[in-house]
Write an enzyme that holds these catalytic residues in place. Structure first.
Site, mmCIF file in Angstrom:
data_model
loop_
_atom_site.group_PDB
_atom_site.id
_atom_site.type_symbol
_atom_site.label_atom_id
_atom_site.label_comp_id
_atom_site.label_asym_id
_atom_site.label_seq_id
_atom_site.Cartn_x
_atom_site.Cartn_y
_atom_site.Cartn_z
ATOM 1 N N ASP A 19 -8.184 -45.333 -3.926
ATOM 2 C CA ASP A 19 -8.372 -43.888 -3.774
ATOM 3 C C ASP A 19 -9.719 -43.329 -4.243
ATOM 4 O O ASP A 19 -9.774 -42.279 -4.905
ATOM 5 C CB ASP A 19 -7.233 -43.132 -4.488
ATOM 6 C CG ASP A 19 -5.867 -43.430 -3.903
ATOM 7 O OD1 ASP A 19 -5.782 -44.230 -2.953
ATOM 8 O OD2 ASP A 19 -4.867 -42.871 -4.398
ATOM 9 N N LYS A 131 -1.804 -44.425 2.440
ATOM 10 C CA LYS A 131 -0.508 -44.318 1.756
ATOM 11 C C LYS A 131 -0.186 -42.854 1.469
ATOM 12 O O LYS A 131 -1.084 -42.007 1.486
ATOM 13 C CB LYS A 131 -0.538 -45.116 0.446
ATOM 14 C CG LYS A 131 -1.521 -44.561 -0.569
ATOM 15 C CD LYS A 131 -1.478 -45.317 -1.864
ATOM 16 C CE LYS A 131 -2.538 -44.791 -2.810
ATOM 17 N NZ LYS A 131 -2.287 -43.407 -3.266
ATOM 18 N N CYS A 185 -2.391 -43.699 -9.580
ATOM 19 C CA CYS A 185 -2.332 -44.701 -8.501
ATOM 20 C C CYS A 185 -2.811 -46.087 -8.927
ATOM 21 O O CYS A 185 -2.274 -47.089 -8.461
ATOM 22 C CB CYS A 185 -3.088 -44.184 -7.285
ATOM 23 S SG CYS A 185 -2.214 -42.785 -6.515
HETATM 24 C C1 VGL Z 1 -3.215 -39.689 -7.216
HETATM 25 C C2 VGL Z 1 -2.271 -37.747 -8.008
HETATM 26 C C3 VGL Z 1 -1.776 -37.458 -6.752
HETATM 27 C C4 VGL Z 1 -4.039 -40.914 -7.497
HETATM 28 C C5 VGL Z 1 -2.711 -39.419 -5.961
HETATM 29 O O1 VGL Z 1 -4.720 -41.411 -6.569
HETATM 30 O O2 VGL Z 1 -4.033 -41.374 -8.651
HETATM 31 N N1 VGL Z 1 -2.969 -38.863 -8.232
HETATM 32 N N2 VGL Z 1 -1.999 -38.297 -5.740
#
Ligand code: VGL
Ligand code: ZN
Length: 243
Positions: A19, A131, A185
């Site tokens: 991410d 995802k 994540c």
């Molecule tokens: C994430 C909060 C919401 C992450 C993803 O990538 O850690 N955190 N969605």
């Protein structure tokens, strides 16, 4: 035993870059402090010759995603603070619930905020995984949604690839996890890699947390789940250069 050479079995490493997206980096909507600063180290890791595959994940939500605070009525819809009850959307499992923290709108599929930051060397990435695609369930881990739903009919609504299968196809033994965010994540992906039977490693300097002061607690949590947290100068990292 005088010699211990070769007793560790094969070492087949893979890298998962989690991410590294615009919305998770300043000035994004869910910016992780210093999120952009880890890009150079991640590029160094991507350049290591030993990885048999280099995977990047993208949080990739529909605009009606359950984790977006704005999709819930007040007063219990404050991003970062409010928590709602999330039901397992798998058929017949609606009785199963989990508390879900609410977030600002982030990483909407096909929006600029969902893009990988340009600082990351996209030319070194073999596979991109999307995802969190199912509107009714959270998915922090790239392996499974928040309920661990694993039947393919359900899983394919959340994620475009079976990452455990991909790793097994490459005979991977060791999964190195880096990126954002360390307390969400990255944590969940590294824990699920260990659960899936891989040795799982987090490179400490190559992740940052939404709540930086939580890192020591997160470290203990992942270590209890069998994940090793290592520094960027660990001998394990040096092993990645020689294959
Ligand atoms: C994430 C909060 C919401 C992450 C993803 O990538 O850690 N955190 N969605
Ligand atoms: Zn998200």
């Amino acid at each position: 035993m005088p010699f211990a050479i070769g007793t560790d079995g094969p070492f087949v490493p893979a890298l998962i870059v989690v991410d590294m997206q615009e919305d998770f980096c300043p000035p994004g909507s869910l910016a992780v402090q210093e999120g952009r600063d880890i890009a150079p180290l991640i590029n160094c890791l991507l350049s290591e010759s030993g990885f048999v595959t280099r995977i990047a994940t993208q949080d990739y939500h529909p605009s009606d995603h359950i984790s977006f605070a704005s999709n819930h009525p007040p007063p219990n819809n404050r991003p970062f603070e409010s928590c709602i009850e999330m039901k397992n959307p798998a058929p017949g499992k609606e009785m199963e619930t989990r508390p879900q923290q609410l977030w600002p709108v982030h990483c909407v599929a096909d929006s600029p905020g969902a893009e990988l930051i340009p600082e990351i060397r996209a030319d070194l990435i073999d596979v991109v995984v999307h995802k969190g695609k199912h509107s009714q369930v959270e998915m922090y881990s790239a392996f499974a949604d928040a309920f661990g739903n694993s039947d393919p009919a359900m899983a394919e609504k959340s994620v475009n690839m079976d990452i455990a299968e991909l790793l097994r196809d490459h005979k991977v033994t060791d999964v190195f996890v880096v990126g954002l965010a360390g307390d969400y994540c990255v944590k969940c992906t590294a824990i699920d890699a260990a659960k899936a039977g891989f040795r799982s490693w987090i490179v400490e300097e190559a992740t940052k947390c939404v709540v930086p002061t939580d890192w020591e607690k997160v470290k203990q949590e992942v270590q209890a789940a069998g994940v090793s947290v290592i520094h960027a100068d660990d001998p394990m990292i040096q092993k990645l250069a020689v294959r």
